[in-house]
Structure formats: C-alpha cells, structure tokens
Design a protein around this motif. Structure first.
Motif, PDB file in Angstrom:
ATOM      1  N   VAL A  14      14.117  -1.854  10.977  1.00 16.55           N
ATOM      2  CA  VAL A  14      12.872  -2.532  11.375  1.00 16.55           C
ATOM      3  C   VAL A  14      11.681  -1.922  10.645  1.00 16.55           C
ATOM      4  N   LEU A  15      11.634  -0.595  10.570  1.00 16.64           N
ATOM      5  CA  LEU A  15      10.539   0.080   9.867  1.00 16.64           C
ATOM      6  C   LEU A  15      10.497  -0.329   8.402  1.00 16.64           C
ATOM      7  N   THR A  16      11.647  -0.411   7.778  1.00 19.00           N
ATOM      8  CA  THR A  16      11.720  -0.812   6.376  1.00 19.00           C
ATOM      9  C   THR A  16      11.260  -2.253   6.187  1.00 19.00           C
ATOM     10  N   ALA A  17      11.710  -3.147   7.049  1.00 13.27           N
ATOM     11  CA  ALA A  17      11.352  -4.561   6.912  1.00 13.27           C
ATOM     12  C   ALA A  17       9.849  -4.782   7.110  1.00 13.27           C
ATOM     13  N   VAL A  18       9.277  -4.152   8.119  1.00 12.91           N
ATOM     14  CA  VAL A  18       7.844  -4.331   8.379  1.00 12.91           C
ATOM     15  C   VAL A  18       7.023  -3.721   7.248  1.00 12.91           C
ATOM     16  N   SER A  19       7.431  -2.570   6.765  1.00  9.76           N
ATOM     17  CA  SER A  19       6.686  -1.922   5.684  1.00  9.76           C
ATOM     18  C   SER A  19       6.766  -2.714   4.387  1.00  9.76           C
ATOM     19  N   GLN A  20       7.869  -3.378   4.145  1.00  7.34           N
ATOM     20  CA  GLN A  20       8.032  -4.133   2.902  1.00  7.34           C
ATOM     21  C   GLN A  20       7.124  -5.356   2.856  1.00  7.34           C
ATOM     22  N   ASN A  22      10.355   4.149   2.667  1.00  8.73           N
ATOM     23  CA  ASN A  22      11.358   5.128   2.256  1.00  8.73           C
ATOM     24  C   ASN A  22      11.884   5.940   3.434  1.00  8.73           C
ATOM     25  N   VAL A  23      11.014   6.268   4.374  1.00  5.86           N
ATOM     26  CA  VAL A  23      11.453   6.970   5.591  1.00  5.86           C
ATOM     27  C   VAL A  23      12.398   6.072   6.380  1.00  5.86           C
ATOM     28  N   GLY A  24      12.068   4.795   6.488  1.00 10.89           N
ATOM     29  CA  GLY A  24      12.937   3.853   7.188  1.00 10.89           C
ATOM     30  C   GLY A  24      14.301   3.732   6.535  1.00 10.89           C
ATOM     31  N   LEU A  25      14.336   3.718   5.212  1.00 10.57           N
ATOM     32  CA  LEU A  25      15.612   3.668   4.500  1.00 10.57           C
ATOM     33  C   LEU A  25      16.444   4.911   4.776  1.00 10.57           C
ATOM     34  N   ALA A  26      15.788   6.068   4.818  1.00 14.84           N
ATOM     35  CA  ALA A  26      16.501   7.314   5.095  1.00 14.84           C
ATOM     36  C   ALA A  26      17.045   7.331   6.523  1.00 14.84           C
ATOM     37  N   LEU A  27      16.247   6.854   7.475  1.00 13.02           N
ATOM     38  CA  LEU A  27      16.708   6.797   8.866  1.00 13.02           C
ATOM     39  C   LEU A  27      17.892   5.846   9.017  1.00 13.02           C
ATOM     40  N   ALA A  28      17.811   4.693   8.370  1.00  8.96           N
ATOM     41  CA  ALA A  28      18.911   3.734   8.449  1.00  8.96           C
ATOM     42  C   ALA A  28      20.177   4.305   7.815  1.00  8.96           C
ATOM     43  N   ALA A  29      20.024   5.032   6.714  1.00 10.47           N
ATOM     44  CA  ALA A  29      21.185   5.640   6.059  1.00 10.47           C
ATOM     45  C   ALA A  29      21.800   6.732   6.935  1.00 10.47           C
ATOM     46  N   ALA A  30      20.959   7.543   7.556  1.00  8.73           N
ATOM     47  CA  ALA A  30      21.469   8.604   8.429  1.00  8.73           C
ATOM     48  C   ALA A  30      22.178   8.005   9.642  1.00  8.73           C
ATOM     49  N   GLY A  31      21.606   6.970  10.218  1.00  7.78           N
ATOM     50  CA  GLY A  31      22.246   6.301  11.349  1.00  7.78           C
ATOM     51  C   GLY A  31      23.568   5.672  10.963  1.00  7.78           C
ATOM     52  N   GLY A  32      23.608   5.056   9.797  1.00  7.97           N
ATOM     53  CA  GLY A  32      24.849   4.464   9.313  1.00  7.97           C
ATOM     54  C   GLY A  32      25.919   5.516   9.070  1.00  7.97           C
ATOM     55  N   PRO A  48       0.831  -1.210   0.000  1.00  5.94           N
ATOM     56  CA  PRO A  48       0.000   0.000   0.000  1.00  5.94           C
ATOM     57  C   PRO A  48       0.868   1.264   0.000  1.00  5.94           C
ATOM     58  N   LYS A  49       0.316   2.352  -0.530  1.00  4.82           N
ATOM     59  CA  LYS A  49       1.069   3.595  -0.681  1.00  4.82           C
ATOM     60  C   LYS A  49       1.613   4.101   0.650  1.00  4.82           C
ATOM     61  N   PHE A  50       0.828   4.060   1.718  1.00  5.75           N
ATOM     62  CA  PHE A  50       1.279   4.538   3.023  1.00  5.75           C
ATOM     63  C   PHE A  50       2.535   3.792   3.478  1.00  5.75           C
ATOM     64  N   PHE A  51       2.557   2.499   3.275  1.00  6.43           N
ATOM     65  CA  PHE A  51       3.698   1.707   3.719  1.00  6.43           C
ATOM     66  C   PHE A  51       4.899   1.867   2.784  1.00  6.43           C
ATOM     67  N   ARG A  52       4.657   2.227   1.517  1.00 12.92           N
ATOM     68  CA  ARG A  52       5.784   2.568   0.645  1.00 12.92           C
ATOM     69  C   ARG A  52       6.475   3.824   1.143  1.00 12.92           C
ATOM     70  N   VAL A  53       5.679   4.804   1.590  1.00 13.37           N
ATOM     71  CA  VAL A  53       6.248   6.037   2.153  1.00 13.37           C
ATOM     72  C   VAL A  53       7.019   5.711   3.432  1.00 13.37           C
TER      73      VAL A  53
END
Length: 76
Positions: A56-62, A20-30, A12-17
């Motif tokens: 975790v956010l990315t995995a659950v959303s995927q 992407n937020v989870g990917l950005a957070l993981a990248a910033a943390g890394g 669903p669109k909400f979980f795609r967003v």
C-alpha cells in the motif's frame, strides 16, 4: 489526470524514499511468509502485515505527483 498519467509523472523526492521503504517492507514480509522453516504464528502474521503495508505504501507513493506536473496537465 488518469492513473497511468499519474504513475508516469515525476514523483517528489520524499515519496520516492517512501516508495523504496515500502518495497523493502513488502520484500521482508514476503520473505517471512515464504520461509522454508516453520515459524511461530505471530511472525507469520507480522509477515502478512508487512507485505500488505509495504504494498500500500509503495502504491500510494508511486501515484503521488508534484504540483507542477498537475498544473502542466490542467494548462495543456
């Protein structure tokens, strides 16, 4: 429905967003964890939390699927 089927099913669109937020957070943390300069302990800890939370956010959303994808799987 297996994990592989769930990962390939439409998200669903909400979980795609959220993904992407989870990917950005993981990248910033890394980036905070891998910084070439010495950072305060609190910032390094924050980097670890951002990395774990984003992952975790990315995995659950995927693996979240639309109801129609689940209904199609049960009918077929």
């Amino acid at each position: 429905m297996t994990i592989i089927e769930r990962a390939k099913a439409p998200t669903p669109k909400f979980f795609r967003v959220l993904r992407n937020v989870g990917l950005a957070l993981a990248a910033a943390g890394g980036a905070l964890l891998a910084a070439p300069i010495s950072l305060p302990v609190g910032i390094v800890a924050l980097g670890g939390y951002l990395t774990v939370g984003g992952t975790v956010l990315t995995a659950v959303s995927q693996v979240t699927v639309e109801d129609s994808a689940k209904a199609d799987r049960k009918d077929g």
